[in-house]
Design an enzyme around this catalytic site. Structure first.
Site, mmCIF file in Angstrom:
data_model
loop_
_atom_site.group_PDB
_atom_site.id
_atom_site.type_symbol
_atom_site.label_atom_id
_atom_site.label_comp_id
_atom_site.label_asym_id
_atom_site.label_seq_id
_atom_site.Cartn_x
_atom_site.Cartn_y
_atom_site.Cartn_z
ATOM 1 N N ARG A 9 4.280 99.863 43.278
ATOM 2 C CA ARG A 9 3.751 100.621 42.823
ATOM 3 C C ARG A 9 2.796 101.884 42.921
ATOM 4 O O ARG A 9 2.533 102.219 44.244
ATOM 5 C CB ARG A 9 2.082 99.342 41.596
ATOM 6 C CG ARG A 9 2.783 98.188 40.599
ATOM 7 C CD ARG A 9 1.955 97.362 40.064
ATOM 8 N NE ARG A 9 2.714 96.801 39.809
ATOM 9 C CZ ARG A 9 3.139 96.222 38.629
ATOM 10 N NH1 ARG A 9 3.005 97.082 37.395
ATOM 11 N NH2 ARG A 9 3.184 95.386 37.944
ATOM 12 N N ASP A 10 2.432 103.027 41.754
ATOM 13 C CA ASP A 10 2.242 103.943 42.529
ATOM 14 C C ASP A 10 0.434 103.763 42.194
ATOM 15 O O ASP A 10 -0.316 103.068 41.659
ATOM 16 C CB ASP A 10 2.546 105.353 41.250
ATOM 17 C CG ASP A 10 2.265 107.064 41.842
ATOM 18 O OD1 ASP A 10 3.510 107.328 41.785
ATOM 19 O OD2 ASP A 10 1.515 106.957 41.899
ATOM 20 N N ILE A 11 0.191 104.453 43.519
ATOM 21 C CA ILE A 11 -1.289 104.285 43.996
ATOM 22 C C ILE A 11 -2.338 104.984 43.088
ATOM 23 O O ILE A 11 -3.460 104.883 42.878
ATOM 24 C CB ILE A 11 -1.363 104.807 44.895
ATOM 25 C CG1 ILE A 11 -2.877 104.195 46.126
ATOM 26 C CG2 ILE A 11 -1.838 106.471 45.277
ATOM 27 C CD1 ILE A 11 -3.044 105.097 47.925
ATOM 28 N N ASN A 27 10.793 114.177 40.725
ATOM 29 C CA ASN A 27 10.826 115.907 41.613
ATOM 30 C C ASN A 27 11.146 116.402 42.187
ATOM 31 O O ASN A 27 11.790 115.636 43.511
ATOM 32 C CB ASN A 27 9.039 115.470 41.141
ATOM 33 C CG ASN A 27 8.412 115.056 40.306
ATOM 34 O OD1 ASN A 27 8.482 115.502 38.901
ATOM 35 N ND2 ASN A 27 7.135 114.375 40.764
ATOM 36 N N HIS A 63 11.873 109.662 45.497
ATOM 37 C CA HIS A 63 11.825 109.123 44.705
ATOM 38 C C HIS A 63 11.906 108.885 43.161
ATOM 39 O O HIS A 63 12.261 110.354 42.609
ATOM 40 C CB HIS A 63 10.697 108.633 45.316
ATOM 41 C CG HIS A 63 9.589 109.503 45.367
ATOM 42 N ND1 HIS A 63 9.050 110.496 45.847
ATOM 43 C CD2 HIS A 63 8.343 110.154 44.193
ATOM 44 C CE1 HIS A 63 8.575 111.645 45.657
ATOM 45 N NE2 HIS A 63 8.087 111.957 44.755
ATOM 46 N N HIS A 90 10.313 107.917 40.291
ATOM 47 C CA HIS A 90 9.500 107.733 39.112
ATOM 48 C C HIS A 90 9.900 107.003 38.202
ATOM 49 O O HIS A 90 10.707 107.325 37.282
ATOM 50 C CB HIS A 90 8.523 108.571 39.073
ATOM 51 C CG HIS A 90 7.904 109.043 39.603
ATOM 52 N ND1 HIS A 90 6.417 108.827 40.123
ATOM 53 C CD2 HIS A 90 7.856 110.766 39.932
ATOM 54 C CE1 HIS A 90 6.397 109.855 40.680
ATOM 55 N NE2 HIS A 90 7.268 111.176 40.757
#
Ligand code: DGP
Length: 121
Positions: free
Chosen positions: A35-37, A93, A106, A108
């Site tokens: 999970r993204d911080i 990105n 990465h 998303h």
């Protein structure tokens, strides 16, 4: 001088190794997802190759399976997190104009709620 593009200083390599904590949602022999911080949607997961590559352009022909590895992981994770039926967005990105901040490739995965009409959620 520090260089975050090198694997030995890479935050995401440390997450894969377990020397930095993360909330893991999926792992196989070539991919790790967590999970993204700083989530930009109710569900926001980062899916990364275990091999350190900087961005899309850094993936060699020999390592081209990295792209299918990441997308195959989406096929596991979206149903696992209950967002397969409602839909989701996937974003890479690359570089400064896209505001890439971590120089380890990465993908998303964003969903779990209605996203905006823009490309970035
Ligand atoms: P990007 O802008 O595409 O490079 O996105 C990098 C993402 O990584 C950003 O959404 C925040 C996330 N991130 C940065 N550091 C950490 C960390 O230490 N742990 C986790 N879980 N996510 C992080």
């Amino acid at each position: 001088m520090s260089n975050p593009k090198q694997s030995k200083e890479c935050i995401f390599c440390k997450i894969i190794e377990g020397t930095l904590p993360s909330e893991k949602v999926y792992e196989d022999d070539r991919v790790f997802a967590f999970r993204d911080i700083s989530p930009q949607a109710k569900t926001h997961v980062l899916i990364i190759p275990k091999k350190h590559v900087v961005d899309i352009l850094d993936v060699s022909a020999e390592d081209a399976h990295v792209f299918s590895d990441l997308l195959r992981a989406v096929q596991h994770i979206a149903p696992q997190l209950g967002i397969a039926g409602t839909g989701f967005r996937t974003v890479f990105n690359s570089g400064d104009h896209a505001c890439q901040t971590i120089y380890h490739l990465h993908l998303h995965l964003l969903g779990g709620e209605q996203l905006g009409g823009s490309m970035v959620g």
